[in-house]
Design a protein around this motif. Structure first.
Motif, PDB file in Angstrom:
ATOM      1  N   LEU A 171       8.325  16.060  10.790  1.00 20.13           N
ATOM      2  CA  LEU A 171       8.541  14.754  11.401  1.00 20.13           C
ATOM      3  C   LEU A 171       8.802  13.714  10.328  1.00 20.13           C
ATOM      4  N   THR A 172       9.469  12.629  10.721  1.00 17.77           N
ATOM      5  CA  THR A 172       9.666  11.518   9.791  1.00 17.77           C
ATOM      6  C   THR A 172       8.310  10.875   9.507  1.00 17.77           C
ATOM      7  N   TYR A 173       8.015  10.720   8.228  1.00 14.29           N
ATOM      8  CA  TYR A 173       6.671  10.256   7.833  1.00 14.29           C
ATOM      9  C   TYR A 173       6.772   8.987   6.991  1.00 14.29           C
ATOM     10  N   TRP A 174       5.826   8.044   7.235  1.00 11.83           N
ATOM     11  CA  TRP A 174       5.753   6.827   6.437  1.00 11.83           C
ATOM     12  C   TRP A 174       4.298   6.375   6.345  1.00 11.83           C
ATOM     13  N   SER A 175       3.922   5.883   5.199  1.00 14.21           N
ATOM     14  CA  SER A 175       2.578   5.305   5.041  1.00 14.21           C
ATOM     15  C   SER A 175       2.665   4.101   4.123  1.00 14.21           C
ATOM     16  N   LEU A 176       1.618   3.301   4.105  1.00 10.02           N
ATOM     17  CA  LEU A 176       1.571   2.180   3.180  1.00 10.02           C
ATOM     18  C   LEU A 176       1.557   2.718   1.740  1.00 10.02           C
ATOM     19  N   PRO A 225      -4.289   0.367  -0.075  1.00  7.12           N
ATOM     20  CA  PRO A 225      -3.727  -0.579   0.900  1.00  7.12           C
ATOM     21  C   PRO A 225      -4.243  -0.290   2.302  1.00  7.12           C
ATOM     22  N   GLY A 226      -4.103  -1.269   3.191  1.00  4.15           N
ATOM     23  CA  GLY A 226      -4.533  -1.063   4.567  1.00  4.15           C
ATOM     24  C   GLY A 226      -4.651  -2.366   5.330  1.00  4.15           C
ATOM     25  N   LEU A 227      -5.094  -2.247   6.579  1.00 11.89           N
ATOM     26  CA  LEU A 227      -5.334  -3.419   7.431  1.00 11.89           C
ATOM     27  C   LEU A 227      -6.717  -3.966   7.119  1.00 11.89           C
ATOM     28  N   VAL A 228      -6.804  -5.248   6.836  1.00 15.19           N
ATOM     29  CA  VAL A 228      -8.076  -5.855   6.454  1.00 15.19           C
ATOM     30  C   VAL A 228      -8.590  -6.717   7.606  1.00 15.19           C
ATOM     31  N   MET A 288      11.099   1.022  -3.583  1.00 11.31           N
ATOM     32  CA  MET A 288      11.468   1.948  -4.665  1.00 11.31           C
ATOM     33  C   MET A 288      11.495   3.398  -4.193  1.00 11.31           C
ATOM     34  N   LYS A 289      11.075   3.588  -2.912  1.00 11.09           N
ATOM     35  CA  LYS A 289      11.036   4.914  -2.291  1.00 11.09           C
ATOM     36  C   LYS A 289      10.088   5.866  -3.033  1.00 11.09           C
ATOM     37  N   ILE A 290       8.938   5.336  -3.453  1.00  9.97           N
ATOM     38  CA  ILE A 290       7.876   6.183  -4.004  1.00  9.97           C
ATOM     39  C   ILE A 290       6.601   5.937  -3.210  1.00  9.97           C
ATOM     40  N   ASN A 291       5.750   6.958  -3.144  1.00 13.30           N
ATOM     41  CA  ASN A 291       4.545   6.874  -2.335  1.00 13.30           C
ATOM     42  C   ASN A 291       3.425   6.148  -3.083  1.00 13.30           C
ATOM     43  N   THR A 292       2.867   5.137  -2.447  1.00 10.26           N
ATOM     44  CA  THR A 292       1.828   4.321  -3.073  1.00 10.26           C
ATOM     45  C   THR A 292       0.610   5.156  -3.468  1.00 10.26           C
ATOM     46  N   TYR A 293       0.212   6.080  -2.596  1.00  5.48           N
ATOM     47  CA  TYR A 293      -0.997   6.867  -2.856  1.00  5.48           C
ATOM     48  C   TYR A 293      -0.807   7.822  -4.029  1.00  5.48           C
ATOM     49  N   GLN A 311     -13.600 -10.775  -3.574  1.00  9.07           N
ATOM     50  CA  GLN A 311     -13.109  -9.866  -4.610  1.00  9.07           C
ATOM     51  C   GLN A 311     -12.435  -8.642  -3.988  1.00  9.07           C
ATOM     52  N   ARG A 312     -13.075  -8.055  -2.993  1.00  2.98           N
ATOM     53  CA  ARG A 312     -12.477  -6.892  -2.322  1.00  2.98           C
ATOM     54  C   ARG A 312     -11.180  -7.288  -1.619  1.00  2.98           C
ATOM     55  N   ASP A 313     -11.179  -8.442  -1.000  1.00  6.07           N
ATOM     56  CA  ASP A 313      -9.998  -8.908  -0.283  1.00  6.07           C
ATOM     57  C   ASP A 313      -8.800  -9.021  -1.230  1.00  6.07           C
ATOM     58  N   LEU A 314      -9.030  -9.602  -2.394  1.00  8.05           N
ATOM     59  CA  LEU A 314      -7.943  -9.784  -3.360  1.00  8.05           C
ATOM     60  C   LEU A 314      -7.447  -8.457  -3.921  1.00  8.05           C
ATOM     61  N   ASN A 315      -8.363  -7.543  -4.181  1.00  5.28           N
ATOM     62  CA  ASN A 315      -7.952  -6.231  -4.692  1.00  5.28           C
ATOM     63  C   ASN A 315      -7.130  -5.457  -3.668  1.00  5.28           C
ATOM     64  N   ILE A 316      -7.530  -5.544  -2.402  1.00  2.59           N
ATOM     65  CA  ILE A 316      -6.768  -4.854  -1.351  1.00  2.59           C
ATOM     66  C   ILE A 316      -5.415  -5.533  -1.157  1.00  2.59           C
ATOM     67  N   ALA A 317      -5.387  -6.868  -1.280  1.00  4.49           N
ATOM     68  CA  ALA A 317      -4.118  -7.591  -1.169  1.00  4.49           C
ATOM     69  C   ALA A 317      -3.135  -7.132  -2.246  1.00  4.49           C
ATOM     70  N   LEU A 318      -3.649  -6.915  -3.456  1.00  3.49           N
ATOM     71  CA  LEU A 318      -2.795  -6.402  -4.522  1.00  3.49           C
ATOM     72  C   LEU A 318      -2.232  -5.034  -4.147  1.00  3.49           C
ATOM     73  N   MET A 319      -3.068  -4.161  -3.601  1.00  5.58           N
ATOM     74  CA  MET A 319      -2.608  -2.830  -3.195  1.00  5.58           C
ATOM     75  C   MET A 319      -1.555  -2.933  -2.086  1.00  5.58           C
ATOM     76  N   ASN A 320      -1.771  -3.866  -1.149  1.00  3.72           N
ATOM     77  CA  ASN A 320      -0.808  -4.040  -0.064  1.00  3.72           C
ATOM     78  C   ASN A 320       0.536  -4.536  -0.591  1.00  3.72           C
ATOM     79  N   GLU A 321       0.493  -5.459  -1.538  1.00  2.00           N
ATOM     80  CA  GLU A 321       1.749  -5.944  -2.102  1.00  2.00           C
ATOM     81  C   GLU A 321       2.441  -4.842  -2.906  1.00  2.00           C
ATOM     82  N   LEU A 322       1.662  -4.069  -3.640  1.00  2.00           N
ATOM     83  CA  LEU A 322       2.238  -2.943  -4.373  1.00  2.00           C
ATOM     84  C   LEU A 322       2.895  -1.947  -3.420  1.00  2.00           C
TER      85      LEU A 322
END
Length: 429
Positions: free
Chosen positions: A424-429, A256-259, A234-239, A216-227
């Motif tokens: 600095l140039t910044y990027w996050s999931l 989102p994150g590394l699982v 779309m150039k908007i911040n996920t968080y 269940q956790r894996d699938l929920n995080i996968a959804l966040m990663n895809e989002l």
């Protein structure tokens, strides 16, 4: 059995003294007589000195414990109640690797006597205890199940690095092969679990409950990663999106994150393996796994794209990766997806340095082919904050700027520095 354990007429043994087994063994050893068994003699020597080889427990946790640490099968034979807590990893083809579990079952089978109990805690697919483990116990012991010995299953819920949700504070799911064994196994665990136990209706139900907790956790995080991939285009911040959506009372707060690690990135494959064996292809679960397993490569490619956009020569570029363990503030490198980030960057011919205040460089070298440097050296074209270790959280933008070569890039996988990086140039999931 229960009364004899409490009066120390009989002994409980824990087989496998890693992140799961050692805390369980020490908890019981404060109440009853315990044998801690592990096939790794070096780890046994450390534990005999009051040292946790995994670095999770303080030496004070060993005090006041009636426990014998051993790798001797002869000593293991003195036990009557066996708890198996060995790892259950996957192989290179994402197939269940039952070798540790089979090996532990062989050892227990050789020590098994009439009237003994065996409880498995290792994460497995539903049916594994009865279909794979019990036949080994019968073969090695010469005894017949369930008349000569009893078997149960109680899934582990140890969370490495978590000092709040410890063994005694988490409800323990227990199961047994019959009503009598269920009652006794429940009473034994109640010795160390203040939160109480939940009696599952069968061993298979208990096995399945453990599997779906992490699926269940894996699938929920996968959804966040895809989002996060969609929102990046779309150039908007996920968080920022998640914070806004999180104001609704029933929105589930995943990010989102590394699982990686020994649970979420592994357990779903045990379920999908059994599902396929039964003729059903679990498309949703496998889709989530595919997304999460690809995130390391995605982060590395995004890093290279940002460097290329700034006109940097990729072959001459240097990247610093901060953090190598599978999660923050632990030494555990099992199934760390940071390794995927490093590997993909190297495939792009990028020069990569890795630092981590907790991980062991030799273990990383053995497991993933790269080691650690003691501290950052020189200037970097990009800095990847892969794991949010405590020493990193308080860092300021000036620190990253001091390590940056020209137009520096900060890749902040978990978005911790979202409002701190301005120049600095910044990027996050």
């Amino acid at each position: 059995m229960y009364n004899q354990l409490v009066t120390k007429e009989k002994t409980l043994a824990v087989i496998g003294l890693g992140y799961v087994g050692l805390p369980i063994a020490l908890a019981f050893a404060r109440k009853i007589k315990v044998i801690g068994f592990d096939i790794n003699a070096k780890r046994i020597q450390l534990m005999q000195q009051g040292i946790d080889p995994s670095g999770e427990l303080d030496s004070s946790e060993f005090e006041g414990c009636d426990i014998t640490f051993t790798d001797s099968l002869e000593i293991l034979r003195q036990a009557s109640f066996f708890i198996v807590a060995v790892p259950t990893p996957i192989d290179a083809h994402t197939m269940p690797d039952l070798k540790p579990l089979i090996g532990a079952s062989v050892s227990v089978g050789k020590a098994l006597k009439h009237g003994d109990y065996v409880v498995y805690e290792s994460t497995v697919y539903p049916g594994c205890t009865e279909e794979d483990c019990i036949p080994i116990l019968e073969r090695e012991s010469g005894l017949k199940f369930p008349n000569d010995f009893k078997v149960g299953y109680s899934p582990e819920r140890i969370n490495p690095g978590d000092k709040e949700h410890t063994l005694s504070k988490i409800t323990k799911v227990v199961s047994g092969c019959d009503a009598e064994s269920l009652d006794i196994i429940a009473k034994v665990y109640e010795l160390v679990v203040d939160a109480g136990v939940y009696k599952a209706s069968s061993i298979k139900v208990a096995e399945a409950a453990k599997i779906i907790e992490n699926t269940q956790r894996d699938l929920n995080i996968a959804l966040m990663n895809e989002l996060s991939m969609i929102f990046d285009k779309m150039k908007i911040n996920t968080y920022e999106v998640l914070e806004a959506a999180g104001t609704k009372w029933n929105f589930l707060k995943f990010s989102p994150g590394l699982v990686g690690g020994h649970c979420i990135g592994v357990d779903p494959y045990y379920l999908t393996y059994k599902s396929k064996e039964l003729g059903h292809t679990p498309e949703v679960i496998l889709s989530g796994r595919q997304i999460n397993d690809s995130m390391g490569a995605y982060v590395a490619k995004k890093t290279v794209q940002l460097m290329a956009k700034q006109g940097k020569d990729i072959i001459k570029s240097r990247v610093l990766v901060m953090g190598a363990t599978f999660k923050e503030n632990v030494e555990d490198i099992r199934n760390s997806k940071v390794a995927d980030v490093v590997s993909e960057l190297i495939n792009f011919s990028v020069q990569v340095d890795v630092v981590d205040p907790y991980a062991d460089s030799d273990e990383l070298k053995h497991e993933y082919g790269f080691g650690l440097i003691e501290k950052p050296e020189g200037k970097y074209d990009a800095i990847v904050i892969a794991v949010n270790h405590k020493p990193y959280i308080s860092l300021e933008e000036s620190y990253f700027h001091s390590l940056s070569n020209g137009n520096g890039i900060v890749i902040d996988i978990k978005g911790v520095f979202r409002n701190k990086i301005q120049k600095l140039t910044y990027w996050s999931l």
